[in-house]
Write a protein that holds these residues in place. Structure first.
Motif, PDB file in Angstrom:
ATOM      1  N   SER A 195       1.008  -1.084  -0.010  1.00 15.55           N
ATOM      2  CA  SER A 195       0.102  -0.069  -0.003  1.00 15.55           C
ATOM      3  C   SER A 195       1.025   1.216  -0.098  1.00 15.55           C
ATOM      4  CB  SER A 195      -0.815   0.028   1.077  1.00 15.55           C
ATOM      5  OG  SER A 195      -2.067  -1.088   1.222  1.00 15.55           O
ATOM      6  N   TRP A 196       2.007   1.199   0.591  1.00 20.24           N
ATOM      7  CA  TRP A 196       2.996   2.551   0.815  1.00 20.24           C
ATOM      8  C   TRP A 196       3.173   2.840  -0.626  1.00 20.24           C
ATOM      9  CZ3 TRP A 196       7.139   0.723   4.911  1.00 20.24           C
ATOM     10  CH2 TRP A 196       6.238   0.647   6.055  1.00 20.24           C
ATOM     11  N   ILE A 197       3.334   1.872  -1.727  1.00 22.22           N
ATOM     12  CA  ILE A 197       3.445   2.376  -2.952  1.00 22.22           C
ATOM     13  C   ILE A 197       2.552   3.428  -3.688  1.00 22.22           C
ATOM     14  CG2 ILE A 197       3.776   1.210  -5.454  1.00 22.22           C
ATOM     15  CD1 ILE A 197       4.507  -1.328  -4.059  1.00 22.22           C
ATOM     16  N   ILE A 198       1.324   3.238  -2.989  1.00 21.40           N
ATOM     17  CA  ILE A 198       0.279   3.728  -3.640  1.00 21.40           C
ATOM     18  C   ILE A 198       0.442   5.292  -3.334  1.00 21.40           C
ATOM     19  CG2 ILE A 198      -2.304   4.384  -3.586  1.00 21.40           C
ATOM     20  CD1 ILE A 198      -2.812   1.526  -4.076  1.00 21.40           C
ATOM     21  N   GLY A 199       0.721   5.533  -1.894  1.00 25.16           N
ATOM     22  CA  GLY A 199       0.726   6.671  -1.397  1.00 25.16           C
ATOM     23  C   GLY A 199       2.106   7.418  -1.922  1.00 25.16           C
ATOM     24  N   ALA A 200       3.132   6.867  -2.015  1.00 26.34           N
ATOM     25  CA  ALA A 200       4.350   7.261  -2.584  1.00 26.34           C
ATOM     26  C   ALA A 200       4.106   7.726  -4.003  1.00 26.34           C
ATOM     27  CB  ALA A 200       5.522   6.210  -2.581  1.00 26.34           C
ATOM     28  N   ALA A 201       3.513   6.768  -4.808  1.00 23.10           N
ATOM     29  CA  ALA A 201       3.098   7.298  -6.343  1.00 23.10           C
ATOM     30  C   ALA A 201       2.429   8.511  -6.205  1.00 23.10           C
ATOM     31  CB  ALA A 201       2.484   6.237  -6.860  1.00 23.10           C
ATOM     32  N   PHE A 202       1.359   8.494  -5.328  1.00 29.83           N
ATOM     33  CA  PHE A 202       0.358   9.631  -5.521  1.00 29.83           C
ATOM     34  C   PHE A 202       1.060  11.178  -5.177  1.00 29.83           C
ATOM     35  CE2 PHE A 202      -2.623  12.342  -2.655  1.00 29.83           C
ATOM     36  CZ  PHE A 202      -3.639  12.544  -3.696  1.00 29.83           C
ATOM     37  N   VAL A 203       2.151  10.889  -4.106  1.00 29.64           N
ATOM     38  CA  VAL A 203       2.759  12.150  -3.592  1.00 29.64           C
ATOM     39  C   VAL A 203       3.859  12.460  -4.708  1.00 29.64           C
ATOM     40  CG1 VAL A 203       4.373  13.089  -1.861  1.00 29.64           C
ATOM     41  CG2 VAL A 203       2.124  11.604  -1.338  1.00 29.64           C
ATOM     42  N   ILE A 204       4.488  11.736  -5.448  1.00 25.92           N
ATOM     43  CA  ILE A 204       5.171  11.937  -6.312  1.00 25.92           C
ATOM     44  C   ILE A 204       4.434  12.468  -7.565  1.00 25.92           C
ATOM     45  CG2 ILE A 204       7.010  10.977  -8.026  1.00 25.92           C
ATOM     46  CD1 ILE A 204       7.848   8.960  -5.707  1.00 25.92           C
ATOM     47  N   GLY A 205       3.401  11.823  -7.983  1.00 32.23           N
ATOM     48  CA  GLY A 205       2.468  12.115  -9.002  1.00 32.23           C
ATOM     49  C   GLY A 205       1.989  13.622  -8.856  1.00 32.23           C
ATOM     50  N   VAL A 206       1.458  13.893  -8.025  1.00 30.64           N
ATOM     51  CA  VAL A 206       1.000  15.466  -7.624  1.00 30.64           C
ATOM     52  C   VAL A 206       1.927  16.286  -7.449  1.00 30.64           C
ATOM     53  CG1 VAL A 206      -0.160  16.781  -5.817  1.00 30.64           C
ATOM     54  CG2 VAL A 206      -1.222  14.464  -6.375  1.00 30.64           C
ATOM     55  N   SER A 207       3.297  15.948  -6.895  1.00 27.34           N
ATOM     56  CA  SER A 207       4.119  16.869  -6.869  1.00 27.34           C
ATOM     57  C   SER A 207       4.950  17.189  -8.533  1.00 27.34           C
ATOM     58  CB  SER A 207       5.309  16.270  -6.097  1.00 27.34           C
ATOM     59  OG  SER A 207       4.849  16.146  -4.697  1.00 27.34           O
ATOM     60  N   ILE A 229      11.812   7.698  -0.966  1.00 30.28           N
ATOM     61  CA  ILE A 229      12.443   6.694  -0.197  1.00 30.28           C
ATOM     62  C   ILE A 229      11.326   6.088   0.511  1.00 30.28           C
ATOM     63  CG2 ILE A 229      13.604   6.824   2.088  1.00 30.28           C
ATOM     64  CD1 ILE A 229      14.836   9.562   1.474  1.00 30.28           C
ATOM     65  N   PHE A 230      10.213   6.385   0.807  1.00 33.41           N
ATOM     66  CA  PHE A 230       9.265   5.673   1.285  1.00 33.41           C
ATOM     67  C   PHE A 230       8.730   4.546   0.364  1.00 33.41           C
ATOM     68  CE2 PHE A 230       4.417   5.590   2.322  1.00 33.41           C
ATOM     69  CZ  PHE A 230       4.692   4.862   3.541  1.00 33.41           C
ATOM     70  N   GLY A 231       8.451   5.150  -0.912  1.00 29.90           N
ATOM     71  CA  GLY A 231       8.192   4.027  -1.993  1.00 29.90           C
ATOM     72  C   GLY A 231       9.024   3.034  -2.197  1.00 29.90           C
ATOM     73  N   LEU A 232      10.255   3.387  -2.204  1.00 26.97           N
ATOM     74  CA  LEU A 232      11.325   2.605  -2.323  1.00 26.97           C
ATOM     75  C   LEU A 232      11.494   1.161  -1.347  1.00 26.97           C
ATOM     76  CD1 LEU A 232      13.607   1.358  -4.235  1.00 26.97           C
ATOM     77  CD2 LEU A 232      15.261   2.660  -2.787  1.00 26.97           C
ATOM     78  N   LEU A 416       9.902  -0.518  -8.754  1.00 29.19           N
ATOM     79  CA  LEU A 416      10.962  -0.758  -8.165  1.00 29.19           C
ATOM     80  C   LEU A 416      11.965   0.128  -8.928  1.00 29.19           C
ATOM     81  CD1 LEU A 416      13.204  -2.133  -6.245  1.00 29.19           C
ATOM     82  CD2 LEU A 416      13.442  -3.825  -7.653  1.00 29.19           C
ATOM     83  N   LEU A 417      12.058  -0.002 -10.256  1.00 28.52           N
ATOM     84  CA  LEU A 417      12.793   0.794 -10.868  1.00 28.52           C
ATOM     85  C   LEU A 417      12.545   2.278 -10.821  1.00 28.52           C
ATOM     86  CD1 LEU A 417      12.952  -1.555 -14.184  1.00 28.52           C
ATOM     87  CD2 LEU A 417      14.658  -1.365 -12.196  1.00 28.52           C
ATOM     88  N   PHE A 418      11.006   2.709 -10.855  1.00 29.85           N
ATOM     89  CA  PHE A 418      10.705   3.831 -10.845  1.00 29.85           C
ATOM     90  C   PHE A 418      11.157   4.664  -9.543  1.00 29.85           C
ATOM     91  CE2 PHE A 418       7.103   6.820  -9.555  1.00 29.85           C
ATOM     92  CZ  PHE A 418       7.363   7.561 -10.410  1.00 29.85           C
TER      93      PHE A 418
END
Lengths: 518, 379
Positions: A195-207, A229-232, A416-418
């Motif tokens: 689930s952390w991946i979703i939050g990380a992608a969300f924050v990165i995407g919005v930013s 960092i969190f997403g990784l 992972l790569l992203f």
């Protein structure tokens, strides 16, 4: 007396699946964004810098809009066990109900109490108490995930329980076996960390959107740094916990594993399908049609994944249903699992023993009762097979499970790569328009990854509501199909309205941006 | 401590959650008064923000009530929710639409406008309260279901509890006593809502209208509740003999209060406290009415629920097949599960403590127009 026909069961399943999907639109973002903003607020607490506070508040706005959607979806799921799966509720409520009650006592109150302090308490409480509230909201959400996943894991691998012939239900014998079952642990950690991946992608995407628009540059860079960092961390843990989840599936639900891989005939040293296209002509598990049109495989991969040995035998669907085979365990020991025919026989014996036991009880015939109880106790772990009328019922939807699994894995590699790449390029991301767009696009991809995981877990478990104990077609309530269709329609309409509303609310908040935060 | 002790203990806990829920329905009651007490946009903002800091507590209590009922009395959960499908489902719908309404109501970008979400709050208030009361009414009046565990091995129809009307719970609406309880809960919640506003909001107009509203709704409540109570106490109740056979007994619920004097006395104390709270809200300058009425509500509801759970009584009776009626003994979880959960229940005082603490911190200062004008985070 009517019959519990399949349309009742199928529509109940559709209703549960639809409401669960809506619920899951919100939950992973709660679990992950909650952590990210707690970290930001901690930075504010330690440095006293207003910009961290503003960042916290900005993400908190989005968090709260999303959080209430999760509440709206969650309440239906809980009560649906009773409304649409009443037979299930009685038959396993003794085990399944407990985590739900504990979830309420331990997690929901924590979440809801401190949520209010977190949202409205900025000017009413001390900095420390507010920070604690933000963390506790996240802890509450994660604890809630723990208990509901313990319950879900028990459905996949019923342990710490026995079937009581007198009360006609499954009863708990060991709470720790239920909570700390290996399936529960890998399921909890895999679900939460993924689930952390979703939050990380969300924050990165919005930013990234801000960077594309060339506004809130500093805010965006800091957010991206924390989120990547969190997403990784999330994706690395998800790979690790995903591996142990798959290992558990191999041990506890070999049919699910076979469906995940589209494996019909097993062999020693089975390859793992890295990418494949299934043959849509294959309709029946034991026809001679090849299951794949095309595949790329990793040699011996599945044997390693499933049994931790490069040359281990992995049973396919046909082995599981029609054949007898030997398994070599991790410690080298060889075992011969029960065949499906044997399980079907045991299931029917368990049913008959229950009928005879109840007759003997009525006639007050103690010796006959004792005989039937003994038969029942020996065969009841396969009670659910007593409802199965053809072996084909035991095969889940292979294409759906297969594609969902591979989609999840491929996207997992992508993330992972992203995250690695985003971390590597650092502030240079600002100039890389393609990466900024990819970041925005990765938000829906993250959700799709997560949904795929759930499809594997839940579609792959079919036909079982409770593995081996209760098939879905004996678990439902006896409610008219028309009623179920009508409630389903009501939910779909409401949730669609909600989905439209939340997209509007979030888009508005994002467009307004952190600079509007007072 | 034997099995029966834990069954009684869990009935107490589930009843306590139910009683707290009825008290916390002041949120729903308050919602139904949005346009009665709030005449201007600012006044409605005050009301919504005042309730908005409490709604999720009510919601959570409802969810925990469901979870605790599932875990401790699964046969009730299976029978009632799977049988009385419609009232429960509609009740849930009323709560689903509430969950997002506070948060999204005034948010920018919300394409449906704030009126839609206020309508949702009204749906939740009216529908949620009346449906809940009607559903609980069947605990006293009975429903049409049968339970036969032997059906589990009937392959075509393995469902052990079956509802015997095609209306699946909607038939409860035709029972006058259920309706009386439904509207009792509705008006009680409005009384509590007004008392809460009196306590929580610092605004002259809101205060004045709330005090007047307490009186109106209190009268309506008594008109609904007293007939329900008297009728219920002296009509037939669902009694259980020592062998477990269920039979109808005239005046059973009245007898229960006599035979369990503590339950009877606490019920009376609850009613008196409630009336005193109403008095404070209507005829005095005090703002503390909510506390008396709140404690009174919790006590009275709790004791009513203990009345139907204890003393050889069926708490979820069937009028279709008397012997299918549910008692706390034939519908509970196993001894082991109840024990395990009892250990977890030791957390409850701790939970209550932090709720009270957080509530006090947040409510130190009453909500007023100044705060609504200055505060950036509001509903």
């Amino acid at each position: 007396m009517g019959t519990l026909d399949l349309s009742i069961v199928d529509w109940s399943r559709v209703q549960f699946a639809v409401t669960a999907c809506y619920h899951w639109l919100s939950v992973p973002l709660t679990l992950s964004l909650g952590f990210i903003m707690a970290v930001m607020e901690t930075l504010y607490y330690r440095t006293g810098k207003e910009e961290w506070k503003r960042m916290t508040k900005f993400w908190m706005h989005l968090f709260t809009a999303n959080f209430v959607l999760g509440i709206a979806g969650g309440i239906i799921l809980e009560f649906q066990f009773g409304t649409n799966w009443s037979n299930y509720s009685w038959l396993v409520g003794d085990i399944f109900g407990a985590p739900l009650a504990i979830e309420g006592i331990m997690a929901f109150f924590l979440e809801s109490t401190f949520f209010v302090v977190m949202v409205f308490g900025w000017n009413k409480t001390s900095k420390g108490f507010h920070l604690a509230s933000t963390w506790l909201t996240w802890v509450g959400a994660t604890l809630s995930a723990l208990w509901i996943l313990v319950a879900n894991a028990w459905m996949q691998y019923p342990t710490g329980t026995f079937f009581n012939i007198d009360t006609v239900r499954n009863e708990m014998t060991s709470f720790s076996a239920v909570v700390f079952s290996p399936v529960a642990m890998s399921k909890f950690f895999h679900t939460v960390t993924s689930s952390w991946i979703i939050g990380a992608a969300f924050v990165i995407g919005v930013s990234s959107w801000y960077l594309l628009k060339k506004r809130n540059i500093e805010f965006a860079h800091k957010s991206i740094m924390i989120a990547s960092i969190f997403g990784l961390a999330g994706i690395l843990l998800a790979v690790f916990t995903g591996d142990s989840s798959a290992y558990q599936v191999a041990q506890k639900q070999p049919m699910k594993l076979a469906a995940m891989e589209g494996l019909y005939n097993g062999q020693n040293g089975t390859n793992l399908v890295a990418f494949g296209v299934l043959n849509p002509e294959k309709k029946v598990y034991n026809d001679s049609i090849s299951p794949y049109l095309f595949k790329i495989t990793i040699p011996h991969g599945l044997s390693l994944l499933a049994y931790r040995h490069w040359n281990a035998f992995v049973p396919g669907i046909q082995d599981l249903l029609d054949k007898s085979y030997l398994l070599t365990l991790k410690n080298g020991e060889q075992v011969k699992p029960l065949t499906t025919d044997e399980k079907l026989t045991f299931g029917r014996m368990a049913h008959q023993a229950m009928i005879d036991y109840r007759l003997a009880k009525k006639a007050k015939n103690d010796s006959l009762m004792a005989v039937n109880r003994a038969i029942f106790d020996a065969t009841s772990p396969y009670f659910g097979y007593g409802y199965v009328t053809s072996k084909a019922q035991l095969v889940p939807d292979v294409p759906l499970t297969f594609y969902a699994f591979h989609f999840m894995v491929i996207l997992g590699v992508f993330f992972l790569l992203f995250f690695l790449y985003v971390l590597y390029v650092g502030r240079k991301i600002e100039k890389m328009t393609w990466l900024l767009w990819l970041s925005i696009f990765s938000i829906p991809l993250a959700y799709l990854t997560s949904f795929s995981g759930w499809i594997v877990a839940e579609v792959g478990r079919q036909p079982w509501a409770i593995q081996d104990l209760l098939p879905t077609f004996a678990a439902a309530s006896y409610v008219p199909v028309a009623s179920i269709k009508l409630t389903l329609t009501i939910f779909v309409v409401i949730y669609t309205v909600f989905a439209v509303a939340i997209v509007g609310v979030m888009a508005h908040e994002i467009r307004k941006g952190p600079e509007s935060i007072k | 401590m034997d099995y029966a002790f834990f069954q009684a203990y869990w009935w107490l806990l589930v009843s306590l959650l139910g009683a707290l829920l009825v008290f916390l329905f002041f949120v729903q009651g308050g919602q139904t008064l949005l346009y009665t007490i709030g005449k201007t946009e600012m006044e409605r903002t005050l009301l919504v923000n005042s309730l908005g800091r409490k709604w999720d507590l009510t919601f959570t209590t409802l969810v925990t009530f469901g979870g605790a009922a599932f875990a401790s009395f699964p046969l009730f959960y299976a029978t009632s929710f799977g049988g009385a499908y419609w009232p429960w489902m509609l009740l849930l719908v009323c709560f689903v639409v509430q969950a997002v309404s506070y948060e999204w109501r005034t948010k920018g970008g919300n394409i449906f406008g704030h009126k839609t979400f206020e309508a949702f709050l009204l749906v939740n208030g009216f529908g949620g309260l009346i449906l809940f009361g009607i559903a609980v009414g069947t605990f006293f009046t009975g429903s049409e279901f049968s339970v036969n565990k032997g059906d589990l091995t009937q392959l075509a129809m393995p469902v052990i509890s079956t509802w015997h009307t095609p209306w699946h719970g909607l038939e409860a609406v035709l029972n006058i006593r259920n309706l009386l309880l439904g509207f009792s809960i509705f008006f009680l919640a409005r009384v509590l809502g007004s008392l809460y506003f009196i306590n929580n909001i610092d605004d002259e107009a809101v205060l004045r209208r709330s005090r007047r509203q307490v009186l109106y709704d209190a009268i309506a409540f008594l008109v609904m509740f007293l007939p329900f109570l008297i009728w219920t106490l002296f009509s037939q109740g669902f009694a259980v003999d020592p062998s477990g056979t269920v039979y109808l007994e005239k005046g059973k619920y009245f007898l229960n209060f006599i035979q369990m004097p503590l339950v009877g006395i606490l019920f009376l104390i609850g009613v008196v406290a409630l009336l005193y709270g109403i008095y404070l809200g209507t005829f005095s300058k005090s703002t503390k009415g909510i506390w008396f009425a709140g404690v009174g509500t919790v006590l009275a509801v709790l004791m009513l629920l203990l009345n139907i759970g204890y003393n050889h009584t069926s708490f979820y009776p069937s009028v279709y097949d008397l012997q299918s009626s549910l008692t706390i003994y034939n519908s509970s979880s196993s001894f082991f599960t109840l024990k395990v959960m009892s250990v977890v229940s030791l957390l409850i005082p701790f939970v209550l403590a932090y709720i009270v603490y957080a509530w006090r911190v947040m409510d130190k200062k009453k909500i007023d127009q100044k705060e609504m004008n200055e505060e950036s985070v509001k509903y």
